[in-house]
Design a protein around this motif. Structure first.
Motif, mmCIF file in Angstrom:
data_model
loop_
_atom_site.group_PDB
_atom_site.id
_atom_site.type_symbol
_atom_site.label_atom_id
_atom_site.label_comp_id
_atom_site.label_asym_id
_atom_site.label_seq_id
_atom_site.Cartn_x
_atom_site.Cartn_y
_atom_site.Cartn_z
ATOM 1 N N GLY A 198 -1.765 9.500 6.168
ATOM 2 C CA GLY A 198 -0.306 9.467 6.129
ATOM 3 C C GLY A 198 0.253 8.059 6.237
ATOM 4 N N SER A 199 -0.442 7.180 6.973
ATOM 5 C CA SER A 199 0.046 5.810 7.125
ATOM 6 C C SER A 199 0.066 5.076 5.791
ATOM 7 N N HIS A 200 -0.862 5.400 4.908
ATOM 8 C CA HIS A 200 -0.878 4.761 3.581
ATOM 9 C C HIS A 200 0.334 5.199 2.752
ATOM 10 N N VAL A 201 0.744 6.441 2.906
ATOM 11 C CA VAL A 201 1.936 6.915 2.197
ATOM 12 C C VAL A 201 3.162 6.154 2.696
ATOM 13 N N VAL A 202 3.258 5.949 4.006
ATOM 14 C CA VAL A 202 4.391 5.207 4.570
ATOM 15 C C VAL A 202 4.404 3.775 4.044
ATOM 16 N N ARG A 203 3.236 3.167 3.939
ATOM 17 C CA ARG A 203 3.167 1.784 3.453
ATOM 18 C C ARG A 203 3.606 1.693 1.991
ATOM 19 N N THR A 204 3.178 2.647 1.171
ATOM 20 C CA THR A 204 3.615 2.674 -0.225
ATOM 21 C C THR A 204 5.111 2.924 -0.312
ATOM 22 N N LEU A 205 5.613 3.814 0.541
ATOM 23 C CA LEU A 205 7.051 4.106 0.569
ATOM 24 C C LEU A 205 7.853 2.851 0.913
ATOM 25 N N LEU A 206 7.373 2.069 1.857
ATOM 26 C CA LEU A 206 8.045 0.819 2.226
ATOM 27 C C LEU A 206 8.108 -0.137 1.042
ATOM 28 N N HIS A 207 7.019 -0.235 0.311
ATOM 29 C CA HIS A 207 6.996 -1.097 -0.872
ATOM 30 C C HIS A 207 8.037 -0.653 -1.899
ATOM 31 N N VAL A 208 8.087 0.640 -2.172
ATOM 32 C CA VAL A 208 8.986 1.153 -3.201
ATOM 33 C C VAL A 208 10.447 1.022 -2.777
ATOM 34 N N LEU A 209 10.746 1.339 -1.531
ATOM 35 C CA LEU A 209 12.122 1.210 -1.052
ATOM 36 C C LEU A 209 12.588 -0.248 -1.073
ATOM 37 N N ALA A 210 11.649 -1.178 -0.862
ATOM 38 C CA ALA A 210 12.011 -2.594 -0.879
ATOM 39 C C ALA A 210 12.116 -3.139 -2.296
ATOM 40 N N GLY A 211 11.407 -2.503 -3.240
ATOM 41 C CA GLY A 211 11.457 -2.964 -4.628
ATOM 42 C C GLY A 211 10.335 -3.900 -5.007
ATOM 43 N N CYS A 212 9.145 -3.681 -4.439
ATOM 44 C CA CYS A 212 7.969 -4.473 -4.843
ATOM 45 C C CYS A 212 6.720 -3.631 -4.623
ATOM 46 N N VAL A 213 5.868 -3.587 -5.615
ATOM 47 C CA VAL A 213 4.637 -2.795 -5.511
ATOM 48 C C VAL A 213 3.437 -3.659 -5.875
ATOM 49 N N GLY A 214 2.324 -3.344 -5.245
ATOM 50 C CA GLY A 214 1.064 -4.004 -5.558
ATOM 51 C C GLY A 214 0.207 -3.101 -6.415
ATOM 52 N N PRO A 215 -1.054 -3.483 -6.661
ATOM 53 C CA PRO A 215 -1.948 -2.624 -7.453
ATOM 54 C C PRO A 215 -2.272 -1.353 -6.696
ATOM 55 N N ARG A 227 -9.347 -10.372 3.303
ATOM 56 C CA ARG A 227 -8.607 -10.828 4.472
ATOM 57 C C ARG A 227 -7.628 -11.938 4.130
ATOM 58 N N ASN A 228 -8.049 -12.908 3.332
ATOM 59 C CA ASN A 228 -7.189 -14.045 3.026
ATOM 60 C C ASN A 228 -6.579 -13.974 1.638
ATOM 61 N N VAL A 229 -6.740 -12.830 0.996
ATOM 62 C CA VAL A 229 -6.204 -12.692 -0.352
ATOM 63 C C VAL A 229 -4.776 -12.175 -0.289
ATOM 64 N N VAL A 230 -3.864 -12.915 -0.890
ATOM 65 C CA VAL A 230 -2.470 -12.479 -0.926
ATOM 66 C C VAL A 230 -2.311 -11.418 -2.012
ATOM 67 N N PRO A 231 -1.861 -10.207 -1.671
ATOM 68 C CA PRO A 231 -1.713 -9.158 -2.685
ATOM 69 C C PRO A 231 -0.689 -9.551 -3.746
ATOM 70 N N GLN A 232 -1.011 -9.278 -4.997
ATOM 71 C CA GLN A 232 -0.110 -9.600 -6.095
ATOM 72 C C GLN A 232 0.933 -8.501 -6.228
ATOM 73 N N LEU A 233 2.151 -8.796 -5.802
ATOM 74 C CA LEU A 233 3.222 -7.806 -5.826
ATOM 75 C C LEU A 233 4.108 -8.007 -7.054
ATOM 76 N N THR A 234 4.583 -6.897 -7.594
ATOM 77 C CA THR A 234 5.491 -6.918 -8.736
ATOM 78 C C THR A 234 6.860 -6.424 -8.284
ATOM 79 N N ASP A 235 7.889 -7.217 -8.508
ATOM 80 C CA ASP A 235 9.244 -6.852 -8.093
ATOM 81 C C ASP A 235 9.919 -5.969 -9.144
ATOM 82 N N PHE A 236 10.802 -5.098 -8.696
ATOM 83 C CA PHE A 236 11.598 -4.289 -9.614
ATOM 84 C C PHE A 236 12.938 -3.980 -8.950
ATOM 85 N N GLU A 237 13.931 -3.658 -9.786
ATOM 86 C CA GLU A 237 15.254 -3.337 -9.273
ATOM 87 C C GLU A 237 15.245 -1.957 -8.626
ATOM 88 N N ILE A 238 15.986 -1.817 -7.540
ATOM 89 C CA ILE A 238 16.026 -0.533 -6.833
ATOM 90 C C ILE A 238 17.446 0.028 -6.862
#
Length: 614
Positions: A198-215, A227-238
């Motif tokens: 369930g925590s993974h669903v919350v994390r994805t929900l946070l990304h979508v509500l903010a307007g940025c998603v990763g792979p 650990r040191n890799v910055v996730p590549q996020l894609t922004d979108f309008e919400i």
């Protein structure tokens, strides 16, 4: 198709079939079985309803068909519609089945917004309460994540197509379901953020509500170090509703901030919350950082001891503090160090968990004056930190010195003493192998006496990851003559070993490409006769290409002359054949003058661009 699952033979150990974490015995899907003529009461002794073998086979074939691709959009749309017709009425069962879940995750990105919204609506039930059951299932959670993520693609497509009312309504269905999911999460926040799925669903929900998603999680490489890799996020309008809902969700999560320091899954949710807010809502992020730090520092501890010293040594809370440090502004970092960590850095750097937040603090403070105080404190314990095996602290200290252009000479002297090659001065030329292997002089050269002579016959060996990182950082220092002098003392065989080593190759590339033309020429002269072996190596071929890109025309001609004598070997090797093509060596053999003219033109262009950049 929801026929009662066949009875299974009991296992040798007896007992019932294993259940997934977070599943209650009855399951929420029992409420939605009405209207299905073939729906039954699940497996005997289990209580959870399963897809029958016929249905599982159907969705497996759907997955195989998806792998084949489609000739046109019309065929794809018809296929998706037919499959979703089969899913309708039993979406929960399909989502919570392993085969069905994988198929749905691949199908939803091909679906229309209306179709994705309908699937989510069925998964949530009339009130949305069923989202909890599906989201906390190890298969169903992935489907919910995939459906919610489609909001990013739908908003992008609706903007490009100047949406009509129908399209807006379709997006509205999905938008309403995402908001419904968020409301369920807010009503059950403590359970969601502590649940492994369930925590993974919350994390994805946070990304979508903010307007940025990763792979998607399904596309990450297993076993990859992240650990040191910055996730590549894609922004979108919400939509506007998401802007307000994110604020509401973060407020609800902050009511459970106590869980962020005791539970690893909850800690990860808070890390995601801070990361997405830092990217999309910086003012909100600043408020959240302040409130979390106030909570952490207000906890009771021993008199005169900061509670942060306890949290830094805990696996869950230390990860959260790492994120806080990475995202904090200057004043918060200064307060963190001055009021809580000053005088404690060496002890923390020696701790198996707390040394990681120390690395983040060292990195975050590199461009501020407070770094000088951090450096002066950490430099006192360099040998102890090396002995503890926490090489990341030393590497980060060197990288921060290189970035901030401060304390570089002091660190180099300290490292020479730590590896016992400071005195006598003749040992300075041996520093490179010692730094790369993270081994002291006496151990590396098997020398028992303080004045023991260097055993030049000792071949280069034991190059390690952190040693390579350390030298790459030192190579960015203003004064790197010691490293270059040490590199020139290596034998051609050692240079080949260095070039062919996965970690060492990065060292050789950094030192050669940052050298002057004169210094580069001295190193390349020692590499003559080794270029063929380098070209036939996975790591060596990459270094050779980097050398080529930074080499002068005369150096390129020398390298090409050395390589063309082994044409058949190079053209048949899996790595060297790419080198042969990129260096245009066939052209070099047949039309040498024209080849040289082209290389001269490229050299002038490279010099022109470097002058502009400088």
């Amino acid at each position: 198709m929801l026929a009662k699952a066949e009875e299974r033979k009991p296992l040798k150990g007896g007992g019932n079939k294993r259940r997934h974490p977070g599943e209650d015995g009855e399951g929420g899907e029992r409420k939605r079985r009405g209207g299905e003529e073939e729906g039954e009461k699940g497996q005997a002794g289990g209580g959870r309803q399963r897809l029958d073998a016929l249905s599982v086979g159907y969705f497996r074939r759907v997955g195989e068909r998806l792998s084949e691709g489609f000739e046109d959009n019309e065929e794809r749309e018809m296929f998706v519609e037919n499959v979703l017709t089969e899913v309708k009425g039993k979406a929960t069962l399909v989502a919570m089945d392993r085969t069905g879940s994988i198929t749905l995750q691949r199908l939803l990105p091909l679906s229309s917004p209306d179709q994705v919204g309908e699937v989510l609506a069925e998964l949530g039930g009339e009130s949305g309460a069923e989202f909890k059951t599906v989201s906390c299932d190890r298969c169903g959670g992935h489907v919910v994540e995939s459906a919610v993520r489609q909001m990013s693609k739908l908003m992008e497509s609706s903007q490009k197509e100047a949406p009509a009312e129908e399209e807006e309504e379709s997006c509205g269905v999905l938008e309403a379901q995402v908001l419904s999911l968020s409301h369920v999460v807010r009503d059950n926040s403590a359970e969601f953020i502590q649940h492994v799925h369930g925590s993974h669903v919350v994390r994805t929900l946070l990304h979508v509500l903010a307007g940025c998603v990763g792979p998607p999680r399904t596309e990450t490489r297993p076993g990859a170090k992240e650990r040191n890799v910055v996730p590549q996020l894609t922004d979108f309008e919400i939509p506007t509703s998401f802007w307000y809902e994110l604020k509401n969700l973060t407020e609800t999560l902050m009511d459970n901030v106590n869980l962020s320091v005791t539970d690893a899954a909850a800690s990860a949710v808070f890390q995601t919350m801070l990361t997405v807010c830092h990217r999309k809502r910086p003012k909100l992020c600043k408020q959240l950082l302040k409130r979390i730090m106030e909570y952490l520092t207000s906890r009771s501890a021993a008199p005169g001891v900061s509670p942060l010293l306890v949290f830094l040594k805990d696996q869950a809370s230390s990860r959260l503090i790492e994120t806080i440090i990475q995202l904090s502004h200057k004043s918060l970092l200064r307060d963190l160090y001055k009021n809580h960590l000053m005088g404690q850095l060496v002890d923390l750097a020696l701790h198996p968990i707390a040394n990681f937040p120390v690395q983040r603090l060292t990195a975050a403070s590199a461009k501020y004056k407070m770094f000088l105080r951090l450096f002066d404190e950490l430099i006192q314990g360099v040998e102890a930190i090396l002995a503890a095996g926490h090489m990341g602290v030393i590497v980060q200290l060197a990288e921060s010195c290189a970035e901030g252009e401060e304390r570089q000479e002091e660190l180099m002297k300290c490292l020479l003493h730590a590896f016992h090659c400071a005195e006598p001065g003749s040992r300075h030329v041996n520093c490179l192998p010692l730094f790369m292997s993270l081994i002291t002089y006496e151990v590396y050269y098997h020398s028992d006496t303080a004045e023991g002579n260097t055993q030049t016959e000792v071949p280069l060996s034991s190059i390690c990851y952190h040693g390579s990182r350390l030298v790459q950082a030192l190579a960015r220092f203003k004064e790197r003559s010691l490293l270059l002098s040490s590199l020139r003392t290596l034998t051609p065989a050692d240079l080949l070993t260095l070039a062919s080593d996965p970690a060492g190759s990065h060292v050789l590339q950094a030192l050669i490409t940052t050298s002057s033309d004169k210094g580069r020429g001295k190193i390349l002269k020692r590499l003559e006769g080794q270029y063929v072996h380098m070209a036939c190596s996975r790591s060596g071929s990459r270094v050779l290409e980097a050398i080529w890109n930074s080499a002068s025309v005369s150096h390129r001609q020398s390298i090409a002359q050395d390589l063309v004598g082994s044409e058949s070997q190079l053209r048949s090797d899996q790595f060297a054949r790419h080198v042969w093509a990129k260096f245009a060596l066939s052209h070099f053999i047949r039309r040498k003058a024209h080849w040289q003219e082209i290389q001269t033109g490229e050299s002038k262009k490279r010099k022109l661009f470097s002058d502009i950049l400088e």
